[in-house]
Scaffold this active site. Structure first.
Site, PDB file in Angstrom:
ATOM      1  N   HIS A 160      34.821 -36.322  32.544  1.00  0.00           N
ATOM      2  CA  HIS A 160      34.212 -37.630  32.794  1.00  0.00           C
ATOM      3  C   HIS A 160      34.385 -38.623  31.842  1.00  0.00           C
ATOM      4  O   HIS A 160      34.744 -39.812  31.948  1.00  0.00           O
ATOM      5  CB  HIS A 160      32.697 -37.409  33.317  1.00  0.00           C
ATOM      6  CG  HIS A 160      32.711 -37.084  34.771  1.00  0.00           C
ATOM      7  ND1 HIS A 160      33.182 -35.844  34.993  1.00  0.00           N
ATOM      8  CD2 HIS A 160      32.049 -37.861  35.747  1.00  0.00           C
ATOM      9  CE1 HIS A 160      32.977 -35.721  36.340  1.00  0.00           C
ATOM     10  NE2 HIS A 160      32.024 -37.108  36.846  1.00  0.00           N
ATOM     11  N   HIS A 209      26.504 -31.703  30.215  1.00  0.00           N
ATOM     12  CA  HIS A 209      27.492 -31.922  29.022  1.00  0.00           C
ATOM     13  C   HIS A 209      26.779 -31.604  27.829  1.00  0.00           C
ATOM     14  O   HIS A 209      25.514 -32.230  27.746  1.00  0.00           O
ATOM     15  CB  HIS A 209      28.518 -32.840  29.021  1.00  0.00           C
ATOM     16  CG  HIS A 209      29.685 -32.522  29.619  1.00  0.00           C
ATOM     17  ND1 HIS A 209      30.454 -31.743  29.413  1.00  0.00           N
ATOM     18  CD2 HIS A 209      30.127 -33.034  30.869  1.00  0.00           C
ATOM     19  CE1 HIS A 209      31.535 -31.505  30.089  1.00  0.00           C
ATOM     20  NE2 HIS A 209      31.395 -32.449  31.186  1.00  0.00           N
TER      21      HIS A 209
END
Length: 244
Positions: A160, A209
């Site tokens: 992302h 993440h």
């Protein structure tokens, strides 16, 4: 005007072209240096991740976004958590695809084929590089907290973060190259930077993440966008042969 003996005769029509080429070459060297710096930063960070040197940093930052009494509960009300899911979607495959398609169509409608091609090439190649990097490092996702968003691939680098940096920064660069006003140029870059930073922070906030994943994605995505800029400068600066 008669040229003196031994003096090179330069077609006056070629002087603006030569000046433009010199400016492009100087700018290209600066951008190339910045891109190399981004790639170097990514590789160095990748080494640190592989050796476990970022473990303490990642843990401390990730937990800073969590309620100490319940690590599975992100800070803030549920409405804010839902808003972070909306933000993180700006770096997802669906939204980035829509942004790319709309931007490409807009460039084509304005007969900017080179700009459209540069954007498509940057986004597609960034996706490929992201997949390769994830497979190479094969880092597990964070396991300290519950994931606030669905995940299906390795952790480093953050896809992302990388793809949003490549897409939005490249788009800002392309728009800036067409806009004559400095205010519009600045606005394009500011908006792109805000989106990229927000997407990266949302990935850590949602616990999907590690912070170093996001930093690595930013570095690689920014470098990829700079390389796209070099392509635009090189292909867009080809001089048109003077008419006979």
């Amino acid at each position: 005007m008669i040229a003196k003996p031994g003096e090179d005769r330069v077609d006056p029509r070629r002087r603006p072209i030569q000046t433009l080429l010199k400016r492009v070459e100087s700018r290209t060297l600066v951008i190339l240096g910045a891109a190399a710096g981004g790639l170097w930063a990514f590789l160095e960070l990748g080494d640190d991740v592989g050796e476990g040197d970022t473990r303490a940093f990642d843990r401390n930052v990730l937990l800073a976004f969590r309620d100490p009494a319940d690590l599975n509960d992100p800070l803030g009300p549920r409405t804010f958590e839902e808003a972070m899911r909306d933000v993180t979607a700006l770096g997802g495959f669906t939204v980035l695809t829509l942004v790319t398609v709309v931007a490409v169509l807009a460039f084509l409608f304005h007969r900017k084929r080179l700009h459209a091609a540069v954007l498509v090439g940057a986004v597609l190649s960034a996706q490929l590089v992201s997949d390769i990097a994830k497979s190479f490092y094969d880092r597990p996702r964070p396991d300290l907290v519950a994931h606030g968003s669905y995940v299906y691939s390795a952790s480093f680098p953050s896809g992302h973060s990388m793809l949003s940096a490549t897409t939005y920064l490249t788009l800002a660069m392309l728009i800036s190259s067409l806009e004559p006003t400095r205010a519009t140029k600045v606005l394009a870059y500011v908006l792109a930077a805000l989106i990229v930073v927000s997407v990266g922070l949302s990935r850590v906030y949602l616990g999907v993440h590690w912070p170093s994943d996001v930093i690595g994605g930013w570095a690689l995505g920014a470098a990829w966008s700079l390389l796209a800029w070099i392509v635009l400068l090189k292909l867009g600066s080809r001089p048109t042969p003077p008419r006979a």
